[in-house]
Structures are given as C-alpha cells and as structure tokens.
Design an enzyme around this catalytic site. Structure first.
Site, PDB file in Angstrom:
ATOM      1  N   ASP A 112       0.833  -1.202   0.000  1.00 28.27           N
ATOM      2  CA  ASP A 112       0.000   0.000   0.000  1.00 28.27           C
ATOM      3  C   ASP A 112       0.868   1.253   0.000  1.00 28.27           C
ATOM      4  OD1 ASP A 112       0.884  -0.170   2.609  1.00 28.27           O
ATOM      5  OD2 ASP A 112      -1.110  -0.205   3.520  1.00 28.27           O
ATOM      6  N   SER A 113       2.188   1.058   0.031  1.00 26.51           N
ATOM      7  CA  SER A 113       3.123   2.165  -0.189  1.00 26.51           C
ATOM      8  C   SER A 113       2.897   2.806  -1.547  1.00 26.51           C
ATOM      9  CB  SER A 113       4.568   1.668  -0.088  1.00 26.51           C
ATOM     10  OG  SER A 113       4.772   0.517  -0.899  1.00 26.51           O
ATOM     11  N   LYS A 137      -0.709  -9.655   2.873  1.00 26.30           N
ATOM     12  CA  LYS A 137       0.007  -9.110   4.027  1.00 26.30           C
ATOM     13  C   LYS A 137      -0.917  -8.203   4.818  1.00 26.30           C
ATOM     14  CE  LYS A 137       3.159  -5.746   3.776  1.00 26.30           C
ATOM     15  NZ  LYS A 137       2.701  -4.770   4.834  1.00 26.30           N
ATOM     16  N   GLU A 163       9.623  -4.031  10.284  1.00 30.23           N
ATOM     17  CA  GLU A 163      10.014  -2.730   9.742  1.00 30.23           C
ATOM     18  C   GLU A 163      10.508  -1.813  10.846  1.00 30.23           C
ATOM     19  OE1 GLU A 163       8.319   0.942   6.955  1.00 30.23           O
ATOM     20  OE2 GLU A 163       7.110  -0.866   7.242  1.00 30.23           O
ATOM     21  N   ASP A 186      -0.829  -6.281  -0.150  1.00 30.36           N
ATOM     22  CA  ASP A 186      -1.241  -5.683   1.120  1.00 30.36           C
ATOM     23  C   ASP A 186      -2.760  -5.603   1.251  1.00 30.36           C
ATOM     24  OD1 ASP A 186       0.640  -4.914   3.061  1.00 30.36           O
ATOM     25  OD2 ASP A 186       1.339  -3.240   1.844  1.00 30.36           O
ATOM     26  N   GLU A 210      -1.030  -5.700   8.563  1.00 28.46           N
ATOM     27  CA  GLU A 210      -0.341  -5.107   9.701  1.00 28.46           C
ATOM     28  C   GLU A 210      -1.056  -5.489  10.992  1.00 28.46           C
ATOM     29  OE1 GLU A 210       0.198  -0.913   9.314  1.00 28.46           O
ATOM     30  OE2 GLU A 210       1.092  -1.041   7.311  1.00 28.46           O
TER      31      GLU A 210
END
Length: 275
Positions: A55-56, A123, A192, A94, A125
């Site tokens: 999502d970067s 992925k 990270e 993501d 978080e």
C-alpha cells in the site's frame, strides 16, 4: 525465453515451502515492492524472490503523504498488473487501511486480492489482535504475511515514522505478537524499523521466515521499496541504499540489490538501528 524456460532456469517458482527451506539453509530472500507490469518483469529478470504490491503505492505512485487513502480496488488493480509479469517471484499483496477491521471483511477482501488480483499471499499489519483473522485466512487456504514494528497504517497513532521495539516492554510485546501470528498460521513476517538485535532474535525464534526493512542484517531476507533501490526517491529512508545511483541502469541496480542481499553485504550497520 518462454515462461516455462524462465521457471526452469531460475530453479522453479518461489513458494511458502521453498521460503522455509531457504531459511533452514541460510539463503537470504531478496524481496522488493512492485506496482506495475514493466518493473515487475524487470524484477523477475533480476531474480527477485518475492514481490510485494504494497500500500506504499499510495505514496510512491499516487503521491499521497501516507498509505491511508489506498483502497482495495487500488490494490486489486496493481496486484493484477504485477501478477501478469511473475513466473518465479511470489506475489504478495497488502490489505490496505480499514479493509480488515473484522474477520469476515478481512476474509472477503483477501479473497478479492487472490481471485481478482492474482496474489499468492496477503500481508496485513498488526499483532496478536489479528490472530483470529490470520487463522481464518489460513483455514481458507490463503497464505499470510504478518507485519510488525513500524506499521505505516498506524502512522497517526504512533506519531510518525519511528523505530519500534527499543524499550524492553515494547520488544517483549513484539515477540509475543510474532509468536501469536505464527501460531495462528502466518507463513511469513516482515519487521520494519526494528533494532537489529531484536530482529535477529525474532528471526532465530520463529520457524517462519522473517524479512526485514530497516531491521538489520540478521533477518532471513530483506525488502525495500523499489523506488528507493532505483534512487528516484527524493528523500529516501536511512535504511535504504540507492543502487540505481551507482550507475548501470535499472536492470543493473536490481541485480546489484539481489546480489548484495544474497551475499550478506546489504544491509550494512549504517542501514540499521540500535536498541
């Protein structure tokens, strides 16, 4: 060279079981982000093991200040573009901000990334609070990558992009989260902006591969944002190395990154953080 020839020449596609074998054998995973077909194909040719449609993209592709505006539709579109280029690299997508606030919502959106986007893993978080979702995804045959340490989707809550896990209590909580994700069925973990010592300890403790970004050289693999590797980011993070600024073009930069990760020369001490 045909797609079948490429798979044969590179030793076959990267899978969950192959990544576990690489961890056991001490062979580092060289991972990058990708957002479109062209650069994904270049990463494939360079031998990248895993491509993350992060999502970067909200920041490096769409120009937002954070990852928060990215939608599931955005992720499906970019995942589809990347997946078309991949024959060897594992394709990971993501789950963006607010797309998995409940187990059913998370299962639905992960299914979209797999069915519509062509992802081979999703992925997300979060720590132990995501264990129920991770378990449900695993039960439905969806491989999962966890993400601990600096969690960009929580940037406003944590007060910016800061190193995580420096305090003993935070380090212990991160270890508990990592173990909870693994127990729930996660197949991979990204750390990270975590102190190098802590990241190495977690890598040694877990049976699943641990990939670092700003987490030192003691992880089972490394990942960077493609734009940072190519040297096109105006203000790259300190943990990145602009291989593209060293000359030779895009392919040379990607090959140099892969070679440095596999040789253990990247990241160096200057790219990590102390406790």
């Amino acid at each position: 060279m045909s797609s079948g020839d490429r798979k044969h020449a590179s030793g076959g596609a990267v899978t969950v079981s192959r990544m576990r074998a690489m961890k056991r054998e001490g062979r580092p995973l060289a991972c990058l982000t990708a957002y479109d077909y062209g650069f994904a194909a270049a990463c494939e040719r360079a031998g990248v093991d895993l491509l993350l449609i992060g999502d970067s993209l909200g920041m490096v592709v769409q120009g937002h200040e954070t990852t928060l505006p990215v939608t599931v539709d955005d992720m499906v579109y970019h995942t589809r573009c990347v997946a078309r280029a991949c024959r060897r690299a594992l394709v990971v997508a993501d789950l963006p901000f607010m797309s998995h606030t409940g187990v059913e919502q998370g299962l639905h959106n992960a299914g979209r990334l797999m069915k519509e986007g062509g992802a081979q893993m999703v992925k997300l978080e979060g720590g132990a609070e995501q264990a129920a979702l991770v378990e449900r995804l695993a039960q439905n045959g969806i491989p999962v990558c966890g993400h601990l340490g600096l969690k960009p989707q929580q940037v406003h809550k944590i007060g910016g992009y800061r190193v995580q896990g420096r305090e003993q209590a935070d380090a212990e909580r991160m270890e508990a989260d990592a173990l909870a994700l693994e127990a729930a069925g996660a197949d991979l973990l990204i750390l990270e902006c975590v102190p190098a010592v802590l990241a190495q300890q977690l890598s040694e403790r877990l049976t699943v591969p641990v990939v670092g970004i700003g987490a030192g050289g003691g992880c089972d693999g490394q990942i960077l944002v493609l734009h940072d590797v190519l040297g096109v980011t105006e203000q790259p993070p300190r943990f990145a190395r602009a291989f593209g600024a060293e000359g030779g073009g895009v392919h040379a930069a990607l090959e140099a990154y892969v070679a440095a990760v596999r040789a253990g020369t990247f990241p160096g001490p200057e790219h990590g953080f102390e406790a």
